[in-house]
Design a protein around this motif. Sequence first.
Motif, PDB file in Angstrom:
ATOM      1  N   TYR A 133       0.831  -1.209   0.000  1.00  0.00           N
ATOM      2  CA  TYR A 133       0.000   0.000   0.000  1.00  0.00           C
ATOM      3  C   TYR A 133       0.864   1.258   0.000  1.00  0.00           C
ATOM      4  O   TYR A 133       1.834   1.374   0.753  1.00  0.00           O
ATOM      5  CB  TYR A 133      -0.937   0.014   1.212  1.00  0.00           C
ATOM      6  N   ASP A 134       0.500   2.199  -0.839  1.00  0.00           N
ATOM      7  CA  ASP A 134       1.204   3.477  -0.897  1.00  0.00           C
ATOM      8  C   ASP A 134       0.897   4.340   0.313  1.00  0.00           C
ATOM      9  O   ASP A 134       1.749   5.097   0.793  1.00  0.00           O
ATOM     10  CB  ASP A 134       0.813   4.235  -2.167  1.00  0.00           C
ATOM     11  N   THR A 135      -0.342   4.239   0.793  1.00  0.00           N
ATOM     12  CA  THR A 135      -0.790   5.051   1.923  1.00  0.00           C
ATOM     13  C   THR A 135      -1.660   4.208   2.838  1.00  0.00           C
ATOM     14  O   THR A 135      -2.509   3.441   2.367  1.00  0.00           O
ATOM     15  CB  THR A 135      -1.607   6.270   1.446  1.00  0.00           C
ATOM     16  N   VAL A 136      -1.462   4.350   4.119  1.00  0.00           N
ATOM     17  CA  VAL A 136      -2.343   3.768   5.138  1.00  0.00           C
ATOM     18  C   VAL A 136      -2.803   4.911   6.025  1.00  0.00           C
ATOM     19  O   VAL A 136      -1.978   5.725   6.460  1.00  0.00           O
ATOM     20  CB  VAL A 136      -1.611   2.704   5.976  1.00  0.00           C
ATOM     21  N   TYR A 157       2.755  -0.549   9.589  1.00  0.00           N
ATOM     22  CA  TYR A 157       4.091  -0.715   9.004  1.00  0.00           C
ATOM     23  C   TYR A 157       4.093  -1.852   7.986  1.00  0.00           C
ATOM     24  O   TYR A 157       4.634  -1.709   6.873  1.00  0.00           O
ATOM     25  CB  TYR A 157       5.107  -0.984  10.106  1.00  0.00           C
ATOM     26  N   LEU A 160       2.376  -1.063   4.588  1.00  0.00           N
ATOM     27  CA  LEU A 160       2.986  -0.048   3.727  1.00  0.00           C
ATOM     28  C   LEU A 160       4.105  -0.601   2.849  1.00  0.00           C
ATOM     29  O   LEU A 160       4.918  -1.416   3.278  1.00  0.00           O
ATOM     30  CB  LEU A 160       3.552   1.089   4.567  1.00  0.00           C
ATOM     31  N   GLY A 164       6.168   4.324   1.560  1.00  0.00           N
ATOM     32  CA  GLY A 164       4.754   4.622   1.771  1.00  0.00           C
ATOM     33  C   GLY A 164       4.525   5.494   2.990  1.00  0.00           C
ATOM     34  O   GLY A 164       5.383   5.607   3.876  1.00  0.00           O
ATOM     35  N   THR A 165       3.351   6.100   3.052  1.00  0.00           N
ATOM     36  CA  THR A 165       3.035   7.084   4.092  1.00  0.00           C
ATOM     37  C   THR A 165       1.905   6.602   4.998  1.00  0.00           C
ATOM     38  O   THR A 165       0.880   6.103   4.520  1.00  0.00           O
ATOM     39  CB  THR A 165       2.614   8.417   3.453  1.00  0.00           C
ATOM     40  N   PHE A 166       2.113   6.770   6.283  1.00  0.00           N
ATOM     41  CA  PHE A 166       1.083   6.497   7.284  1.00  0.00           C
ATOM     42  C   PHE A 166       0.567   7.830   7.813  1.00  0.00           C
ATOM     43  O   PHE A 166       1.347   8.690   8.219  1.00  0.00           O
ATOM     44  CB  PHE A 166       1.663   5.671   8.427  1.00  0.00           C
ATOM     45  N   LEU A 247       8.506   3.130  11.740  1.00  0.00           N
ATOM     46  CA  LEU A 247       8.104   4.272  10.929  1.00  0.00           C
ATOM     47  C   LEU A 247       8.943   5.494  11.292  1.00  0.00           C
ATOM     48  O   LEU A 247       9.322   5.678  12.457  1.00  0.00           O
ATOM     49  CB  LEU A 247       6.617   4.580  11.149  1.00  0.00           C
ATOM     50  N   LYS A 277       7.556   4.851   5.764  1.00  0.00           N
ATOM     51  CA  LYS A 277       8.298   3.607   5.887  1.00  0.00           C
ATOM     52  C   LYS A 277       9.524   3.675   4.984  1.00  0.00           C
ATOM     53  O   LYS A 277       9.402   3.806   3.787  1.00  0.00           O
ATOM     54  CB  LYS A 277       7.412   2.419   5.501  1.00  0.00           C
TER      55      LYS A 277
END
Length: 278
Positions: A133-136, A157, A160, A164-166, A247, A277
Amino acid sequence: MNEPNQNEPAGLHKEAAPTSEELWNEDTYAAWTSRFGTPVEAAEKLLRDPAGKLYPLNTYLGEVKGRRIMNLMGSNGMKAVALGLLGAEVTVADFSEANARYAGELAQAAGVQLDYIVSDVLELPEAHLNGSYDTVFAEMGIVHYFTDLAPFMATAYRLLAPGGTFVLRDFHPVTTKLISSKGSTAKVRKHKVSGDYFDTALEEKQVSYSKYMPSSGGASEADKPNVVYWRRWTLGELVTAAAASGLVIKELVEEPNLSSDVYDKGIPKTFTLVAVKR
């Protein structure tokens, strides 16, 4: 459910009584319909301004078109469907069948594809925990449901992809743990430091949508699983848990009241944590 036999006395139907879970699911769906209208009506509103439904979350999500996004505890799918309308490939994870039903109908009415996983977010299928996933993101009234932040952050974590961005946006603990307010206008609004910021006790609460739920003629409220237990976390605990998962913290934004009123001017109402990440 079939209609009861009109020749039978009330209460003697041969069907099993609905379970508390079934009643809860029906009430949940009815609560969202009461709050947002039918899925078709809600979709019509989303279609007019999907980006507006995401504010201010879209500030942190950036360009979403073509990106693979996971919405943890995404509830009724409002934000997920809005993202789908903007071109994202969105998956929601939430334990509620009723939420999934409303979200599925909402997505269908809006003409977008939505993948909805009915699951405890800490027990997601391994197929989704492959770093794709690119974004969570999770937002507004999420973290207090966890009595341990480590598994939640570890799940984000694992979901992603590298780079990727959380994004976690939630209520600010100064407001939820420390300050109580009274009054409904700026002139009479009073704030008082009445809480313990460092309190670690669990609190028994009604589910967040209870105020939208219709009165039920079925099981009593005591029999229905509408009670949850909250753990109110400090900002330091949240940031530390995210960093401990691996992260890398990119920014922590503390936000004022973003509504049109100014009753709470100067008090942090929400926060947004953005991490990546590596």
